[in-house]
Design a protein around this motif. Structure first.
Motif, PDB file in Angstrom:
ATOM      1  N   ALA A 284      -7.964 -13.651 -27.392  1.00 17.62           N
ATOM      2  CA  ALA A 284      -8.485 -13.253 -26.080  1.00 17.62           C
ATOM      3  C   ALA A 284      -7.896 -14.112 -24.977  1.00 17.62           C
ATOM      4  O   ALA A 284      -7.558 -13.611 -23.883  1.00 17.62           O
ATOM      5  N   VAL A 285      -7.703 -15.418 -25.217  1.00 12.43           N
ATOM      6  CA  VAL A 285      -7.104 -16.293 -24.208  1.00 12.43           C
ATOM      7  C   VAL A 285      -5.650 -15.915 -23.963  1.00 12.43           C
ATOM      8  O   VAL A 285      -5.172 -15.854 -22.811  1.00 12.43           O
ATOM      9  N   VAL A 286      -4.914 -15.640 -25.045  1.00  8.93           N
ATOM     10  CA  VAL A 286      -3.510 -15.256 -24.888  1.00  8.93           C
ATOM     11  C   VAL A 286      -3.398 -13.946 -24.127  1.00  8.93           C
ATOM     12  O   VAL A 286      -2.519 -13.750 -23.274  1.00  8.93           O
ATOM     13  N   ASP A 287      -4.305 -13.015 -24.401  1.00  9.61           N
ATOM     14  CA  ASP A 287      -4.268 -11.736 -23.700  1.00  9.61           C
ATOM     15  C   ASP A 287      -4.567 -11.897 -22.219  1.00  9.61           C
ATOM     16  O   ASP A 287      -4.080 -11.121 -21.401  1.00  9.61           O
ATOM     17  N   ARG A 288      -5.341 -12.896 -21.848  1.00  7.70           N
ATOM     18  CA  ARG A 288      -5.662 -13.115 -20.435  1.00  7.70           C
ATOM     19  C   ARG A 288      -4.525 -13.773 -19.668  1.00  7.70           C
ATOM     20  O   ARG A 288      -4.313 -13.484 -18.483  1.00  7.70           O
ATOM     21  N   VAL A 289      -3.794 -14.661 -20.293  1.00 10.31           N
ATOM     22  CA  VAL A 289      -2.799 -15.453 -19.562  1.00 10.31           C
ATOM     23  C   VAL A 289      -1.396 -14.865 -19.638  1.00 10.31           C
ATOM     24  O   VAL A 289      -0.507 -15.293 -18.904  1.00 10.31           O
ATOM     25  N   ARG A 290      -1.132 -13.917 -20.523  1.00 12.32           N
ATOM     26  CA  ARG A 290       0.225 -13.378 -20.621  1.00 12.32           C
ATOM     27  C   ARG A 290       0.537 -12.526 -19.394  1.00 12.32           C
ATOM     28  O   ARG A 290      -0.362 -11.921 -18.792  1.00 12.32           O
ATOM     29  N   PRO A 291       1.841 -12.440 -18.942  1.00 17.54           N
ATOM     30  CA  PRO A 291       2.209 -11.622 -17.762  1.00 17.54           C
ATOM     31  C   PRO A 291       2.071 -10.141 -18.044  1.00 17.54           C
ATOM     32  O   PRO A 291       2.345  -9.665 -19.148  1.00 17.54           O
ATOM     33  N   ARG A 292       1.643  -9.414 -17.034  1.00 18.29           N
ATOM     34  CA  ARG A 292       1.449  -7.980 -17.144  1.00 18.29           C
ATOM     35  C   ARG A 292       2.717  -7.245 -16.713  1.00 18.29           C
ATOM     36  O   ARG A 292       3.528  -7.782 -15.945  1.00 18.29           O
ATOM     37  N   PRO A 293       2.946  -6.002 -17.131  1.00 14.46           N
ATOM     38  CA  PRO A 293       4.101  -5.215 -16.644  1.00 14.46           C
ATOM     39  C   PRO A 293       4.010  -5.005 -15.145  1.00 14.46           C
ATOM     40  O   PRO A 293       2.957  -4.671 -14.599  1.00 14.46           O
ATOM     41  N   GLY A 294       5.146  -5.185 -14.407  1.00 17.10           N
ATOM     42  CA  GLY A 294       5.162  -5.053 -12.960  1.00 17.10           C
ATOM     43  C   GLY A 294       4.918  -6.352 -12.226  1.00 17.10           C
ATOM     44  O   GLY A 294       5.068  -6.426 -11.015  1.00 17.10           O
TER      45      GLY A 294
END
Length: 368
Positions: A284-294
């Motif tokens: 969950a932490v990795v999913d929050r801090v990773r860059p999003r597309p765009g």
């Protein structure tokens, strides 16, 4: 000439003789007093008798088919059966209705009066009843103070009562009730004795703790002692429970305690649940801090792959907006991207074509 008596005269004479016989017969023994709550009771045909006579003892409320013993004792039976005429005792079996009748000879007990007739059931509930009896011509003396030594001995009935519950399966302290039947072989009664309970694990020495039992054991009597024993939490394996009075170990009883498998199940679930929870938290932490597309930063192009024959694609240079100096008006500078763009690579010259293209080679189309 004598006259023969008629039938009416004979019947009258018979009634007179029957009444005279009833008047001359000794009085019947008094019925035993009714016992409260069905307790055993005994009544004697004579309250005072001389040595050598015989009296009748009638009992009610006794356990059916039990054997009772009747003894003539002196000094109110203080000191146990040592003050009784044991050689002249009488034994009788109780009937199905709880009654018995016994003829007991009156003998001189080894101790002075006050005297009693002691009636005790040999088996069953060990009931005892003492009925006062005055013996004519036997010396009378003051009752001695109850003194002497108390000596307890183990008889039968050593066991552990009780069982384990659900909490014990999860590590709660196991407990039992240690019961044993002890007898008083001394000349003094034992009142509220203090025992010592010892618990030993395997080959280790027992750990002793004092335990008081509420009750009185008379001289020559016996009683069932019940004491509570408890082991520490999580105990399992082979244990031994010992009962000691004074410096004498009266009885020992083995105790096999099962392993608390509920504790092992708990730790097993804990080893599975905790790592799973930590893994899900990290994801969950990795999913929050990773860059999003765009979002600004380096990312892979999503278009079609470049054609090798068309030559290298022109480099795309990312231009960053100019930062606004501090204190001036304007929009704030955007945040820096996660990754800086790669520097542009120099364009390689296209090699000249030295031969005509073949039919199978790809054709390039120049500008029109």
């Amino acid at each position: 000439m004598s006259r023969t008596p008629g039938p009416r005269a004979v019947s009258r004479l018979g009634a007179v003789l029957a009444a005279l016989a009833l008047a001359l017969l000794p009085a019947a023994p008094a019925a035993p007093a009714a016992s409260a709550a069905g307790k055993p009771a005994v009544a004697l045909s004579l309250q005072e008798a001389a040595v050598g006579t015989e009296l009748t003892a009638t009992g009610t409320g006794w356990p059916a088919r039990t054997l009772v013993m009747l003894l003539v004792c002196g000094q109110n039976m203080i000191g146990g059966t040592n003050s009784c005429a044991n050689a002249d005792g009488v034994a009788v079996t109780v009937a199905d209705d709880g009654r018995f009748t016994a003829r007991l000879p009156v003998v001189a007990p080894p101790k002075p009066c006050p005297c009693v007739v002691d009636v005790t059931s040999v088996n069953g509930d060990q009931s005892t009843v003492a009925v006062p009896l005055k013996i004519t011509g036997h010396p009378v003396a003051d009752l001695p103070a109850e003194s002497g030594t108390a000596r307890l001995a183990m008889l039968t009935g050593v066991r552990l009562r009780g069982g384990d519950g659900v909490l014990t399966w999860f590590g709660a302290p196991p407990s039992r009730r240690f019961t044993a039947t002890v007898g008083n072989l001394g000349s003094a009664p034992v009142k509220d004795p203090v025992f010592q309970l010892g618990t030993a694990h395997g080959v280790f020495a027992p750990q002793w703790e004092e335990a008081r039992w509420k009750g009185t054991i008379p001289p020559g009597g016996k009683g069932e002692v019940g004491l509570d024993v408890e082991l520490p939490a999580g105990a399992h394996g082979d244990y031994t429970v010992s009962l000691k009075y004074g410096e004498t170990v009266l009885a020992t009883q083995p105790w096999g305690v099962a392993r608390p498998y509920g504790v092992l199940l708990f730790w097993g679930l804990l080893l599975v649940v905790v790592p799973t929870a930590l893994f899900r938290l990290g994801m969950a932490v990795v999913d929050r801090v990773r860059p999003r597309p765009g979002a600004p930063g380096r990312h892979r192009p999503t278009g079609p792959a470049p054609d090798p024959a068309a030559g290298p694609a022109p480099a795309v240079t990312a231009r960053l907006p100019k930062a606004t100096p501090a204190g001036t008006s304007g929009t704030p500078a955007p945040a820096l991207p996660w990754f800086t763009p790669d520097p542009p690579r120099p364009r390689e010259p296209r090699p000249p074509q030295t031969s005509a293209p073949s039919d199978h080679s790809p054709t390039t189309k120049g500008p029109q």
